[in-house]
Design a protein around this motif. Structure first.
Motif, PDB file in Angstrom:
ATOM      1  N   LYS A 195     -45.300  33.730 -44.396  1.00  0.00           N
ATOM      2  CA  LYS A 195     -46.489  34.276 -45.056  1.00  0.00           C
ATOM      3  C   LYS A 195     -47.173  35.331 -44.198  1.00  0.00           C
ATOM      4  CE  LYS A 195     -47.816  30.237 -47.843  1.00  0.00           C
ATOM      5  NZ  LYS A 195     -48.856  29.186 -48.021  1.00  0.00           N
TER       6      LYS A 195
ATOM      7  N   PHE B  78     -45.249  38.575 -44.194  1.00  0.00           N
ATOM      8  CA  PHE B  78     -45.491  39.316 -45.433  1.00  0.00           C
ATOM      9  C   PHE B  78     -46.889  39.946 -45.423  1.00  0.00           C
ATOM     10  CE2 PHE B  78     -41.618  37.651 -46.768  1.00  0.00           C
ATOM     11  CZ  PHE B  78     -41.282  38.086 -48.048  1.00  0.00           C
ATOM     12  N   ARG B  79     -47.883  39.215 -44.942  1.00  0.00           N
ATOM     13  CA  ARG B  79     -49.246  39.759 -44.905  1.00  0.00           C
ATOM     14  C   ARG B  79     -49.319  40.992 -44.031  1.00  0.00           C
ATOM     15  NH1 ARG B  79     -53.495  39.730 -41.476  1.00  0.00           N
ATOM     16  NH2 ARG B  79     -52.475  38.298 -40.002  1.00  0.00           N
TER      17      ARG B  79
ATOM     18  N   GLY C  49     -47.608  43.921 -45.515  1.00  0.00           N
ATOM     19  CA  GLY C  49     -48.160  44.399 -46.785  1.00  0.00           C
ATOM     20  C   GLY C  49     -47.279  44.073 -47.972  1.00  0.00           C
ATOM     21  N   TRP C  50     -46.464  43.015 -47.850  1.00  0.00           N
ATOM     22  CA  TRP C  50     -45.573  42.616 -48.938  1.00  0.00           C
ATOM     23  C   TRP C  50     -46.204  41.479 -49.746  1.00  0.00           C
ATOM     24  CZ3 TRP C  50     -41.039  41.964 -44.978  1.00  0.00           C
ATOM     25  CH2 TRP C  50     -40.590  43.230 -44.579  1.00  0.00           C
ATOM     26  N   GLU C  51     -45.821  41.380 -50.998  1.00  0.00           N
ATOM     27  CA  GLU C  51     -46.316  40.309 -51.861  1.00  0.00           C
ATOM     28  C   GLU C  51     -45.562  39.015 -51.545  1.00  0.00           C
ATOM     29  OE1 GLU C  51     -46.615  39.075 -56.600  1.00  0.00           O
ATOM     30  OE2 GLU C  51     -45.660  40.971 -55.976  1.00  0.00           O
ATOM     31  N   TRP C  52     -46.310  37.942 -51.318  1.00  0.00           N
ATOM     32  CA  TRP C  52     -45.696  36.639 -51.048  1.00  0.00           C
ATOM     33  C   TRP C  52     -45.563  35.860 -52.357  1.00  0.00           C
ATOM     34  CZ3 TRP C  52     -42.960  33.858 -47.823  1.00  0.00           C
ATOM     35  CH2 TRP C  52     -42.957  32.469 -47.919  1.00  0.00           C
ATOM     36  N   ARG C  53     -44.308  35.494 -52.697  1.00  0.00           N
ATOM     37  CA  ARG C  53     -44.060  34.752 -53.926  1.00  0.00           C
ATOM     38  C   ARG C  53     -43.373  33.419 -53.659  1.00  0.00           C
ATOM     39  NH1 ARG C  53     -40.720  38.368 -57.824  1.00  0.00           N
ATOM     40  NH2 ARG C  53     -39.573  38.811 -55.882  1.00  0.00           N
TER      41      ARG C  53
END
Length: 340
Positions: free
Chosen positions: A227, A230-231, A234-238
């Motif tokens: 997480k 990703f933060r 700047g990526w979306e965490w899914r």
């Protein structure tokens, strides 16, 4: 030891007593400035080793003089890291360092020891200021304390004064430790084993970390590790069920396996069973031992995640990671990142 002129020595002591504390400080400061402004030797090699419970820091100067740093020299002799307030680590009387100034030690000190215990000022590998003593003097100073002990035991009192008990115990342990290290070093040099012993020592560390076979799979990397990546990117965490960008696998190698312990990544990749297609049959963490490997991994991951959480950007995190958990043999980044 040859004695100096008693009148001159007494006069020197009288002059020292007549100086105010401010004047003594001024003289000491000028002497220090003069000492570091001139050409001084440079250490090309630095390292440490253990004698009993004491970690000894050492250096080898360009003229091949072996140095033991001042602080560890004192600890090896059972002294505090610094002398008592007001004496100064480098203060001397009759050219003797403070740890040899006691009158009861004088009968066991010769001119050779006086010469070998003069402080040596040098530049460390990174350009810092270093102070130490010739390495050969450590054994000789310890022998002075033991000669004093023997004299006390053979005296009418038949015992060692309590104030010297700690130093004498340290000196005894030191001599025993040096003897053991010395015989091992002689055997290793004579047989050529010194060329391979460091590899054997590394192998012992790796064996403690790693299993011979793949252990049962268990989740070892917390979600927060991914997480935070990703933060910061700047990526979306899914969630972990979705395949993360391929770069994450490279980040895991960089942030974890390249920094966990020396040689761990290489050994893991060597021990990992492969499929016919050349792919790994399991996860790298499955090769870690439960008693040492997994606790070390967990501690390392917590440290990395903490650095991520404290970072506002990817660049800031990478800088802090390289400073706090550097790869062995790499050059640290300089902290010139603008984090406005």
């Amino acid at each position: 030891m040859d004695e100096k002129d008693p009148k001159k020595a007494a006069a020197a002591k009288a002059r020292a007593r007549s100086l105010t504390s401010g004047r003594r400080k001024e003289i000491a400061q000028k002497a220090a400035e003069a000492r570091w402004s001139k050409d001084i030797p440079i250490a090309d090699f630095e390292g440490s080793f253990r004698i009993g419970r004491t970690e000894i820091s050492a250096a080898v100067l360009r003229d091949e003089t072996r140095i033991i740093t001042q602080a560890t020299f004192l600890r090896a002799l059972g002294r505090s890291r610094s002398p008592k307030a007001g004496t100064g680590v480098l203060s001397t009387v009759d050219e003797l360092p403070f740890f040899l100034q006691a009158e009861v030690l004088r009968p066991f000190i010769d001119n050779e020891l006086v010469a070998s215990t003069r402080p040596i000022f040098y530049r460390t590998k990174n350009g810092g200021k270093g102070v130490g003593y010739n390495a050969i003097s450590l054994k000789r100073v310890a022998e002075v304390y033991l000669q004093f002990r023997d004299a006390c035991l053979n005296s009418e009192a038949g015992r060692v004064p309590a104030r010297y008990a700690t130093m004498i115990k340290a000196a005894d342990l030191l001599i025993r430790g040096l003897a053991e290290i010395g015989i091992v070093a002689l055997v290793d040099e004579a047989t050529g084993y010194q060329e391979v012993r460091h590899r054997h020592a590394l192998q012992e560390i790796l064996d403690a970390f790693l299993l011979k076979e793949l252990a049962a799979w268990a989740k070892r990397f917390p979600d927060d590790f991914y997480k935070e990546i990703f933060r910061l990117r700047g990526w979306e965490w899914r969630g972990r069920k979705f395949n993360p960008p391929q770069a994450v696998a490279g980040y895991t190698l960089d942030f974890v396996w390249d920094r966990l312990a020396p040689g761990i990544r290489e050994e893991l990749e060597k021990r990992m069973p492969k499929t016919e297609a050349g792919r790994n049959k399991g996860k790298l963490h499955q090769l870690l031992t439960e008693d040492i490997g997994h606790p070390a991994l967990a501690q390392h991951l917590h440290a990395v995640i903490a650095l991520m959480r404290a970072s506002k950007s990817w660049a800031q995190f990478k800088l802090m990671l390289d400073m706090a958990l550097p790869k062995r043999g790499t050059t640290l980044q300089l902290p010139f990142v603008d984090e406005k």
